[in-house]
Design an enzyme around this catalytic site. Structure first.
Site, PDB file in Angstrom:
ATOM      1  N   ASP A  33       0.866  -1.171   0.000  1.00 49.83           N
ATOM      2  CA  ASP A  33       0.000   0.000   0.000  1.00 49.83           C
ATOM      3  C   ASP A  33       0.915   1.238   0.000  1.00 49.83           C
ATOM      4  OD1 ASP A  33      -2.153   1.666  -0.078  1.00 49.83           O
ATOM      5  OD2 ASP A  33      -3.206   0.813   1.624  1.00 49.83           O
TER       6      ASP A  33
HETATM    7  C1  BGC Z   1      -5.026   3.270   0.084  1.00 47.91           C
HETATM    8  C2  BGC Z   1      -5.170   2.250  -1.016  1.00 47.91           C
HETATM    9  C3  BGC Z   1      -5.082   2.936  -2.352  1.00 47.91           C
HETATM   10  C4  BGC Z   1      -3.743   3.634  -2.438  1.00 47.91           C
HETATM   11  C5  BGC Z   1      -3.487   4.312  -3.770  1.00 47.91           C
HETATM   12  C6  BGC Z   1      -3.792   4.134  -0.106  1.00 47.91           C
HETATM   13  O1  BGC Z   1      -3.769   5.198   0.781  1.00 47.91           O
HETATM   14  O2  BGC Z   1      -5.007   2.618   1.330  1.00 47.91           O
HETATM   15  O3  BGC Z   1      -6.368   1.549  -0.874  1.00 47.91           O
HETATM   16  O4  BGC Z   1      -5.265   2.032  -3.385  1.00 47.91           O
HETATM   17  O5  BGC Z   1      -3.693   4.614  -1.413  1.00 47.91           O
HETATM   18  O6  BGC Z   1      -4.220   5.448  -3.925  1.00 47.91           O
END
Ligand code: BGC
Length: 769
Positions: free
Chosen positions: A302
């Site tokens: 993530d």
């Molecule tokens: C989130 C993810 C997301 C990623 C990209 C993160 O802060 O937890 O679910 O896909 O950002 O935007």
């Protein structure tokens, strides 16, 4: 020179594939064809890997966020210039948040035409509930229990996103959550692992279609692996500490279902799980996902989750974080800069094996091949297609269809709904009546603010009625944005008088209250679950002058609305329904669409009940021992039961259930029952089947959803339904992760909500394997 490089790549790819037409005698044709293709792709990957330097391998494992205005000149200094340099030198394998054919082409061109090997980028984006055209938030879609509609909604989102150059969505989020305080409850399928698994499959199939290489599909991503929905206290990013039984029986099943449906990527989670940050969890990523489940796609971290392992107190520094993540099986680093800066050294020092890097790169290249990016890196980049598809009627029609199906009628005393088409003076009151942005929800990155159909606009198309509109109160004081806190209005009541006046003169008041689109979603946990700001006060003021109120909730999570339930005759859960919100709600309010949604989450009476879920364990003290005695599992100041249970949802007609029969067969049991539409209008009912396994090696919940069917019935129509419960439904996971069906006594429950109406018992002796 560039042409030469690309011809080198082409040569490798073509030669590697040239031996692919040998026949595989004996296998059926389809299997043989797909085995051929797989082998061909694997050979191409082998050739490509053999050409790659260590740095280039690490490059494939590095993902950057869009870092400069792609319509302007290339960055010359700072971090952006460094990233630009990396892109040109083949040190970037993927980018996110670059959208639109023009922008994507400009980065893809650099990767393909300026790097040594010309390996195309895979372009990711959070297509969570629609892209430019927004569909209902995932929790709302889940309330439809309509797997075909959910699949279609994902397919439409994929089509629109792919037409804008996107290859990969960071969805579906398949995290089960039992805590409405957690803001991301809006992004999942609710509290139940069975429903969550079915919806995970529908979404994966919708996004990926039957051919990943089609320019109308994108690769999907099951996230967040694992446990993110169990953040303590519902506070986002918080510690997760769950037992193995919950892990295997509640958290993991939707991930496993997504894997079995062919999801091509997984994303790991921000949280630690039982003391190990998920990003460095070797058990989850290597042992379970890649070895036991045989997953051959790739795992992306993530955003920054590698680097955050320092704050978790797990990694000493960035280098250590990269080492831990790579060894645990995280294949791609989203925005931690850990792999790109540290992995080469780590391999040279022997702390990470190059063979592990090869495995990660192989997985990433495999997905790029499957997407058709090697065949044509520009295949998703066609301006005409983009113009024809983005915002098209087809996509909007699907968003409207999904929005109607997502609405849940929570209460409808004295049939206040549907509204009359003629001769009713309707007042529309509340901060959401003319709001054209909040219905777009939180993940609306590619949509323009102000593009949703507001409730007032939707209602205005029923022009026979006199409609008077008054905002009543502002929910927030400023313009709200994705990264910032919403500043809630707690002082300005200047609109109250006007609203009360309008309400007094109306026959029916429709009040649109709830949460701003940015009050749920990532980073938006709440400690209170009532109507935020001054909305409750406004509701009570209006109620004093007119009791004929239809409350239309706009929200991204279950709310605690006990006062409303006690006083307001009609309550409609309209969530955040996306671009077509106002039309969908108006069609339900006026009875053009008979609501059929059912809650995928329990609604609490008060926040103190969190976590709240229907499939709880019985405990050793489940019942009141005697009037006034305290020694049982309860609150002294609140009920145990929810305000509205999981699976609840009304219709403009009524359904009755009858003659539940259980027949044993060699694989389990077969149930038959009848369901009848007893009302005057056609309607849809979600028939729900739950079981209870009374005694087990590891205790089982008091009820577990194990089957459901969405049936459409004409007025007076009766239908007999049949359900088969086999080992898959009757069994469960022991604490060592093995799946078992234990002989013993079961009860099966049936009804239109988890508050079921029929039940039967049966005994399972050992089944034929
Ligand atoms: C989130 C993810 C997301 C990623 C990209 C993160 O802060 O937890 O679910 O896909 O950002 O935007």
């Amino acid at each position: 020179m560039n042409i030469l490089k690309n011809s080198l790549l082409l040569l490798v790819l073509v030669t590697a594939g040239s031996c692919s037409s040998k026949s595989e005698g004996g296998m059926d044709q389809k299997a043989s064809k797909s085995t051929h293709l797989n082998q061909e792709v694997e050979r191409k990957i082998d050739s490509l890997l053999s050409l790659m330097t260590l740095e280039e391998k690490v490059g494939q494992m590095n993902q950057y966020n869009g870092f400069w205005d792609l319509t302007g000149p290339a960055p010359k200094e700072g971090d952006a210039a460094k990233k630009y340099d990396h892109l040109k030198s083949g040190l970037v394998g993927s980018m996110l948040n670059v959208t639109g054919v023009e922008e994507v082409r400009s980065v893809q061109k650099i990767a393909v035409e300026e790097t040594r090997l010309g390996i195309p980028l895979i372009i990711g984006f959070d297509v969570i509930h629609g892209f430019r055209t927004i569909s209902p938030i995932p929790l709302a879609e889940s309330a439809s229990w309509d797997l075909e509609a959910i699949k279609n909604s994902a397919a439409m989102a994929a089509k629109e996103a792919a037409a804008s150059g996107i290859n990969w969505t960071f969805a579906p989020m398949v995290d089960i959550s039992r805590d409405a305080r957690w803001g991301r409850v809006m992004e999942g399928a609710g509290e139940d692992p069975y429903l969550g698994s079915k919806i995970a499959v529908a979404r994966v199939e919708g996004f990926q279609g039957s051919d990943l290489a089609s320019p109308y599909t994108v690769a999907a991503c099951a996230k967040h692996f694992a446990g993110y929905g169990f953040a303590e206290g519902g506070r986002d990013y918080n510690t997760v500490d769950v037992g193995t039984s919950t892990l295997y029986n509640t958290i993991l099943p939707p991930f496993k279902a997504a894997k079995e449906a062919g999801v091509r990527t997984f994303m790991n989670a921000f949280n630690e799980l039982n003391g190990i940050p998920a990003t460095a969890d070797r058990f989850l990523q290597r042992e379970l996902l890649k070895d036991q489940w045989n997953f051959d796609g790739f795992v992306v971290s993530d955003w920054g989750s590698m680097i955050e392992m320092q704050a978790h107190g797990y990694a000493r520094d960035r280098k250590h974080a990269a080492e831990l993540a790579a060894n645990a099986g995280s294949d791609m680093d989203m925005e931690s800069y850990a792999y790109v800066n540290e992995l080469v050294d780590l391999v040279k020092q022997g702390k990470v094996q190059e063979s592990d890097l090869d495995d990660s790169v192989r997985r990433i290249l495999r997905v790029k091949f499957e997407l058709g990016l090697f065949e044509d890196p520009y295949k998703y980049l066609n301006e005409e297609r983009e113009d024809a598809i983005v915002g098209s009627k087809e996509i909007n029609d699907a968003a409207l269809d999904m929005a109607r199906k997502s609405i849940v009628l929570l209460k409808n005393k004295n049939n206040l709904l549907p509204l009359k088409r003629k001769g009713q003076k309707v007042a529309l009151i509340g901060p959401f009546v003319s709001d054209k942005t909040s219905p777009l929800g939180s993940w609306r990155l590619a949509a323009e603010d102000g593009t949703a159909i507001s409730l007032a606009e939707g209602m205005a198309s029923y022009e026979d009625n006199t409609l008077r509109v008054s905002e009543g109160v502002k929910l927030s004081n400023g313009s709200n944005s994705f990264p910032m806190e919403v500043k809630v209005n707690s002082k300005d009541r200047s609109g109250f008088d006007e609203a009360v006046k309008v309400a007094k003169e109306a026959d029916v008041v429709v009040m649109a209250l709830g949460e701003d689109g940015f009050q749920s979603g990532e980073g938006r946990s709440r400690a209170e679950l009532g109507l935020p700001g001054l909305q409750q006060e406004l509701l009570e003021e209006v109620y004093k002058v007119n009791k004929n109120i239809v409350l239309v909730l706009h929200n991204g999570r279950p709310l605690a609305i006990e006062w409303a339930d006690q006083h307001i005759p009609a309550i409609v859960e309209a969530w955040q329904l996306g671009t077509q919100s106002g039309h969908a709600i108006a069609q339900v309010l006026y009875g053009d669409y008979n609501p059929s949604g059912k809650l995928p989450v329990s609604f609490p009476r008060s926040v103190g009940q969190m976590p709240l879920y229907y499939n709880y364990k019985n405990t050793g003290r489940p019942t009141l021992p005697g009037e006034g005695v305290v020694f049982w599992s309860h609150y002294i100041d609140e009920e145990n039961t929810p305000l509205y249970p999981f699976g609840h949802g009304l219709s403009y007609t009524e359904f009755t259930y009858d003659t539940l029969k259980v027949n044993k067969h060699t694989d389990g049991v077969q149930l038959t029952l009848t369901v009848k539409n007893n009302g005057e209008v056609a309607g849809k009912e979600v028939v729900q089947v739950y079981i209870r396994d009374h005694f087990a090696t590891v205790t089982r919940p008091v009820k577990e959803l194990k089957a459901f069917e969405l049936v459409s019935l004409a007025p007076g129509e009766e239908r007999q339904l049949q359900f088969n419960l086999t080992k898959n439904e009757l069994g469960y996971y022991l604490n060592d992760g093995s799946f078992i069906l234990e002989p013993g006594d079961f009860t099966v429950f049936v009804g239109g909500s988890s508050d079921t109406v029929l039940e039967e018992t049966f005994t399972i002796e050992a089944l034929d394997e």
